[in-house]
Design an enzyme around this catalytic site. Sequence first.
Site, PDB file in Angstrom:
ATOM      1  N   LEU A 153       0.801  -1.223   0.000  1.00  0.00           N
ATOM      2  CA  LEU A 153       0.000   0.000   0.000  1.00  0.00           C
ATOM      3  C   LEU A 153       0.835   1.274   0.000  1.00  0.00           C
ATOM      4  CD1 LEU A 153      -2.784  -1.271   2.394  1.00  0.00           C
ATOM      5  CD2 LEU A 153      -2.725  -1.323  -0.094  1.00  0.00           C
ATOM      6  N   CYS A 154       2.097   1.114  -0.318  1.00  0.00           N
ATOM      7  CA  CYS A 154       2.995   2.263  -0.375  1.00  0.00           C
ATOM      8  C   CYS A 154       2.832   3.014  -1.691  1.00  0.00           C
ATOM      9  CB  CYS A 154       4.436   1.757  -0.299  1.00  0.00           C
ATOM     10  SG  CYS A 154       5.263   2.262   1.171  1.00  0.00           S
ATOM     11  N   HIS A 155       2.845   4.345  -1.616  1.00  0.00           N
ATOM     12  CA  HIS A 155       2.765   5.139  -2.853  1.00  0.00           C
ATOM     13  C   HIS A 155       4.117   5.174  -3.540  1.00  0.00           C
ATOM     14  CE1 HIS A 155      -0.540   6.735  -0.415  1.00  0.00           C
ATOM     15  NE2 HIS A 155      -1.128   7.022  -1.560  1.00  0.00           N
TER      16      HIS A 155
ATOM     17  N   MET B 242       8.983   4.522   5.103  1.00  0.00           N
ATOM     18  CA  MET B 242       9.021   3.164   4.550  1.00  0.00           C
ATOM     19  C   MET B 242      10.231   3.006   3.626  1.00  0.00           C
ATOM     20  SD  MET B 242       6.810   1.640   6.126  1.00  0.00           S
ATOM     21  CE  MET B 242       7.322   0.096   5.382  1.00  0.00           C
ATOM     22  N   GLU B 243      10.545   4.091   2.893  1.00  0.00           N
ATOM     23  CA  GLU B 243      11.702   4.059   1.997  1.00  0.00           C
ATOM     24  C   GLU B 243      12.993   3.950   2.801  1.00  0.00           C
ATOM     25  OE1 GLU B 243       8.978   5.714   1.518  1.00  0.00           O
ATOM     26  OE2 GLU B 243       8.413   5.015  -0.481  1.00  0.00           O
TER      27      GLU B 243
ATOM     28  N   ASP C 171      24.276 -11.362   2.613  1.00  0.00           N
ATOM     29  CA  ASP C 171      24.547 -12.132   1.390  1.00  0.00           C
ATOM     30  C   ASP C 171      26.029 -12.150   1.056  1.00  0.00           C
ATOM     31  OD1 ASP C 171      23.895 -13.544  -1.017  1.00  0.00           O
ATOM     32  OD2 ASP C 171      24.244 -11.672  -2.097  1.00  0.00           O
TER      33      ASP C 171
END
Lengths: 151, 275
Positions: free
Chosen positions: B75-77, B113-114, B128
Amino acid sequence: MFKINVQSEPFDAGKEIAQLTEGRTDIGAITSFIGLVRDFNERPEVKALTLEHYPGMTEHQLKKISQEAQSRWPLLGIRIIHRVGRLEPSDLIVLVIVASAHRQAAFDACNFIMDYLKTQAPFWKKEHTSSGDYWVSSRVSDTEAANRWRV
Amino acid sequence: MTQLTHIDSNGQAHMVDVSLKQITTRVARASATVTMNQNTLDLILKGKHAKGDVLATARIAGIQAAKRTAELIPLCHPLMLSKVSVDLYEDTSLPGIRIESLCKLTGQTGVEMEALTAASVAALTLYDMCKAVDKTMIISDIRVNEKQGGKSGDWLYTDKQTSTTHETKDFEKNNIKVSDEINQDIKPIYVRFFAELRDHLKEDELTIQIEELMEKNFPLTIEGLSQYLKEKYSEMNTVLNRSGLMVAINHQVSEKKSPFSAGDEIAFFPPVTGG
């Protein structure tokens, strides 16, 4: 690859060229530009001028201009010295030296660096004349010269 | 208790319509840690790792990830980020690497969120790159440290809450909105003037509190700052309306619409005349 100084001390163009080419056998061309203080500008009888800069940003802009020149021409070295503080007519203000394998790149890059320095590096001149002090205005011809290089 | 904005009245997930939200400069900082064996850390710091420069790779991975957040979180823009930075630091107390990310934009949604995605993916990339020599690495403490801009105001993470049954309550108590109680923690901006502008103002630097601009609804852009300065000081009209006026934010040539944030140095100057 490039060395940039903003300083009040005078410079010796010969020494700077010698330093740039020392121990190098790949350089085939050196061009240099030296700017001097004139006694006649917007008003006659310029007795002296004071050059101001924006410490930090000025060096940053000169570095960006050098990087741009380096990305446009195959250059082997760039040296920029710009003086600040009080200078008198016949004093040297600015030195730009460009090294490359062939002359055309060195000529063009030197010209380019000066055009960009004049329009993008934060330096300001205040001239002291017999009729008073004033801040030198920017010239349209300098902006037009810089615009020639737009890609 | 605040409503969850991503759940609609029927309890279904939906993307929030942000078109009516104000455009402001938003900044978010997040962090993550990767705890590892001392030997693994030494290997990374000496750049001797078989897979090459671990830190540089993790940093780029974090930056790339921030740009793809909208593809990962339902739901992130999708956002036009104006800045993403990821820094990795050695933390001998872990031992391991501490990752700090910063995302910035001028727009209508927050960028935490970013910032979280950048920190997370940088941590995953570290894992990794190093898993062949150390499988016991632990990724932890992924969190938002600071938010600036937007409707809910500025916010700082404070490291006081304890994991008790009162967690939620403590969380709210300790993570105070900056606008309420710790205003003094928002850094001001420093506005500088050069050459004839300085001579005219007889002033070479002003310290401006960002809250003052925000209270009067001036956008945190060069244009907003100019309007604020002109309103506050009449002599600014001559200076800031000067033809050919140039402006820089933190030594970078900028424009009227360029956003700034707390702690920035903004310089106004006339056309340059060097050479």
